[in-house]
Design a protein around this motif. Structure first.
Motif, PDB file in Angstrom:
ATOM      1  N   SER A   1       0.833  -1.202   0.000  1.00  0.00           N
ATOM      2  CA  SER A   1       0.000   0.000   0.000  1.00  0.00           C
ATOM      3  C   SER A   1       0.869   1.255   0.000  1.00  0.00           C
ATOM      4  O   SER A   1       2.063   1.216   0.325  1.00  0.00           O
ATOM      5  CB  SER A   1      -0.893   0.011   1.237  1.00  0.00           C
ATOM      6  N   ASP A   2       0.238   2.377  -0.322  1.00  0.00           N
ATOM      7  CA  ASP A   2       0.935   3.664  -0.277  1.00  0.00           C
ATOM      8  C   ASP A   2       1.517   3.932   1.105  1.00  0.00           C
ATOM      9  O   ASP A   2       2.641   4.417   1.224  1.00  0.00           O
ATOM     10  CB  ASP A   2      -0.025   4.803  -0.638  1.00  0.00           C
ATOM     11  N   ASP A   3       0.760   3.608   2.151  1.00  0.00           N
ATOM     12  CA  ASP A   3       1.225   3.866   3.508  1.00  0.00           C
ATOM     13  C   ASP A   3       2.499   3.083   3.818  1.00  0.00           C
ATOM     14  O   ASP A   3       3.461   3.639   4.352  1.00  0.00           O
ATOM     15  CB  ASP A   3       0.130   3.522   4.527  1.00  0.00           C
TER      16      ASP A   3
ATOM     17  N   THR B   1      -4.035  -0.265  -1.470  1.00  0.00           N
ATOM     18  CA  THR B   1      -4.052   0.981  -0.695  1.00  0.00           C
ATOM     19  C   THR B   1      -5.451   1.249  -0.136  1.00  0.00           C
ATOM     20  O   THR B   1      -5.594   1.631   1.027  1.00  0.00           O
ATOM     21  CB  THR B   1      -3.579   2.155  -1.586  1.00  0.00           C
TER      22      THR B   1
END
Length: 134
Positions: free
Chosen positions: A72-74, A131
């Protein structure tokens, strides 16, 4: 009406220029900060799935042949900002340092946007879904 059309065209050009500049910034920042380990063409280091003599994994590719798009982006942001060991925890030893002291959050996001722009649509779609799930 013509005036509104001209304004819309002008504003779309400004938006395009800003987006293009961000993409160029991400590419330049990637080359300056990431390419020495992850490759100029995002290809990673040879045998990146096998630990080296130091017991640590070599830098993986960031293109579609690697696993970056599985995250994911995180997770990608935190790994880049804090380093892999800080994110994975449990005594994990890795060579990926954190760049939070040398790159701003916006610069890290620009690098990640550049990396994602290289992926084929299938990998981008998978990563977007991942994400959204987190």
């Amino acid at each position: 009406m013509k005036l509104l059309s001209l304004i819309a065209v002008a504003l779309s050009g400004v938006a395009y220029s800003a987006g293009a500049e961000e993409g160029m910034e991400g590419a330049a920042l990637y080359q300056q900060n990431c390419a020495s380990c992850h490759g100029v063409d995002l290809q990673g280091q040879p045998d990146w799935r096998s630990p080296g003599p130091d017991g640590r994994l070599p830098a993986p590719p960031h293109d579609a042949t690697g696993h970056t798009w599985h995250h994911s982006d995180d997770i990608l942001f935190r790994i880049t900002r804090d380093g892999t060991a800080a994110v994975v925890g449990g005594g994990y030893q890795g060579n990926m340092p954190g760049f939070g002291d040398s790159l701003s959050d916006a610069q890290i996001r620009a690098i990640l946007d550049y990396i994602k722009s290289i992926w084929p649509e299938r990998e981008r779609a998978y990563q977007r879904d991942r994400t959204r799930q987190e």
